[in-house]
Design an enzyme around this catalytic site. Structure first.
Site, PDB file in Angstrom:
ATOM      1  N   ASP A   1       0.855  -1.184   0.000  1.00 55.09           N
ATOM      2  CA  ASP A   1       0.000   0.000   0.000  1.00 55.09           C
ATOM      3  C   ASP A   1       0.895   1.239   0.000  1.00 55.09           C
ATOM      4  O   ASP A   1       1.848   1.333   0.784  1.00 55.09           O
ATOM      5  CB  ASP A   1      -0.898  -0.008   1.242  1.00 55.09           C
TER       6      ASP A   1
ATOM      7  N   ASN B   1      -2.408  13.127  -2.848  1.00 53.41           N
ATOM      8  CA  ASN B   1      -3.550  13.598  -3.647  1.00 53.41           C
ATOM      9  C   ASN B   1      -4.001  14.986  -3.216  1.00 53.41           C
ATOM     10  O   ASN B   1      -4.276  15.864  -4.051  1.00 53.41           O
ATOM     11  CB  ASN B   1      -4.722  12.621  -3.511  1.00 53.41           C
TER      12      ASN B   1
ATOM     13  N   ASP C   1      -2.493   9.716  -9.663  1.00 57.59           N
ATOM     14  CA  ASP C   1      -2.563   8.677 -10.704  1.00 57.59           C
ATOM     15  C   ASP C   1      -1.192   8.468 -11.354  1.00 57.59           C
ATOM     16  O   ASP C   1      -0.774   7.331 -11.601  1.00 57.59           O
ATOM     17  CB  ASP C   1      -3.581   9.070 -11.777  1.00 57.59           C
TER      18      ASP C   1
ATOM     19  N   GLU D   1      -4.838   2.370  -4.019  1.00 57.37           N
ATOM     20  CA  GLU D   1      -3.382   2.503  -4.013  1.00 57.37           C
ATOM     21  C   GLU D   1      -2.710   1.232  -3.504  1.00 57.37           C
ATOM     22  O   GLU D   1      -1.564   1.248  -3.083  1.00 57.37           O
ATOM     23  CB  GLU D   1      -2.951   3.714  -3.164  1.00 57.37           C
TER      24      GLU D   1
END
Length: 306
Positions: A183, A191, A200, A226
């Site tokens: 992860d 973000n 992304d 993620e």
């Protein structure tokens, strides 16, 4: 089998929490796949029709040649009768000229037929190759529904198929197989700070580094937003842990660039070995618990579940 992947993608979609972004992602992928399949199937059918026409022409050509050779044999048989009945050399000379003339005609016909059939065979071979190429492209287009559109890694559907295949192989060969669930650390902060597009791009960067670092026979899948899962066949647990740590070191060398700013992408991972006859979900849950421990211990760590 061309639509099985599409059905699988829809079933997979309804097996997870729905959101507009995921719905849009699946919709776009389905549209792209169905469009490519439609175009390829049209070209494939046209190529097959051309092949059928050429094969029919091939048979017609053989039939025509067979008729001409039958006529030639009939004429030669008549000439043989004339030779037997000839009373002088003049009559015999006329018959011989007729034999030579008919033989030349059938020789030219045979040569022309041979050249025509040779050219036809070359066109048939080309058509067969085109059919094979289109069938392969159609299979590849159908496989697109098994991959995550953003990162190119397998999606959940592709992961299930790959895991079943690798587990069956490991069981047959009695070889160890491990999986790692990782992860991305602080992904929400990334973000929020730099925007979803940068997030992304960071996932694409991570997937690329993973693929270029792991072995060709290892399998990468995007497990969640993620989260990524790596299947490591023929790998003892200690070696799997070492492989994930090596991947972490590689990420410290290959920075993710955002407008010429170097950003360090790290991940926390849990690694486990599959146990005999256990459901795959149990192994994934064990790796997930180990990954959670890696987060609790300070992130950017690899924890063995065993």
């Amino acid at each position: 089998k061309w639509v099985q992947g599409q059905i699988g993608m829809v079933l997979d979609l309804f097996g997870q929490p729905l959101n507009l972004r995921r719905l849009d992602d699946v919709g776009q992928r389905l549209k792209e796949v169905i469009y490519r399949q439609s175009a390829l199937k049209k070209n494939l059918n046209e190529a097959k029709d051309r092949l059928k026409i050429m094969l029919a022409g091939f048979v017609d050509h053989l039939a025509t040649f067979s008729e001409s050779t039958s006529e030639y044999h009939d004429k030669i048989e008549k000439c043989a009768g004339k030779i037997s009945a000839a009373n002088d050399l003049a009559e015999l000379n006329d018959v011989i000229e007729e034999v030579v003339r008919e033989t030349r005609v059938i020789q030219l016909n045979a040569q022309r037929s041979r050249d025509d059939l040779k050219a036809l065979k070359a066109r048939v071979d080309e058509a067969e190759q085109e059919v094979a190429r289109l069938q392969n492209e159609l299979t590849e287009a159908s496989e697109m529904v098994r991959h995550d559109q953003l990162t190119g890694a397998l999606n959940r559907k592709g992961l299930e198929e790959a895991m079943d295949r690798e587990l069956a192989r490991a069981q047959r060969r009695q070889t160890p197989i491990c999986l790692a669930l990782l992860d991305v650390d602080n992904f929400k902060r990334l973000n929020d700070t730099y925007g979803h597009q940068t997030g992304d791009d960071a996932l694409v960067h991570l997937a690329r580094v993973i693929r270029e670092t792991v072995r060709p026979n290892d399998t990468l899948a995007r497990y969640g937003g993620e989260e990524f899962l790596i299947i490591l066949p023929d790998t003892p647990l200690a070696d799997a842990v070492s492989a994930l740590k090596r991947l972490q070191r590689e990420l410290t060398k290959r920075f993710f660039l955002y407008r010429n700013e170097k950003l360090l992408i790290t991940f926390s991972a849990g690694v486990t070995a599959f146990r005999a006859e256990e459901p795959r979900n149990e192994a994934i849950a064990r790796a997930d618990a180990a990954m959670y421990q890696a987060k609790k211990r300070g992130k950017n760590r690899v924890v063995s579940a065993d």
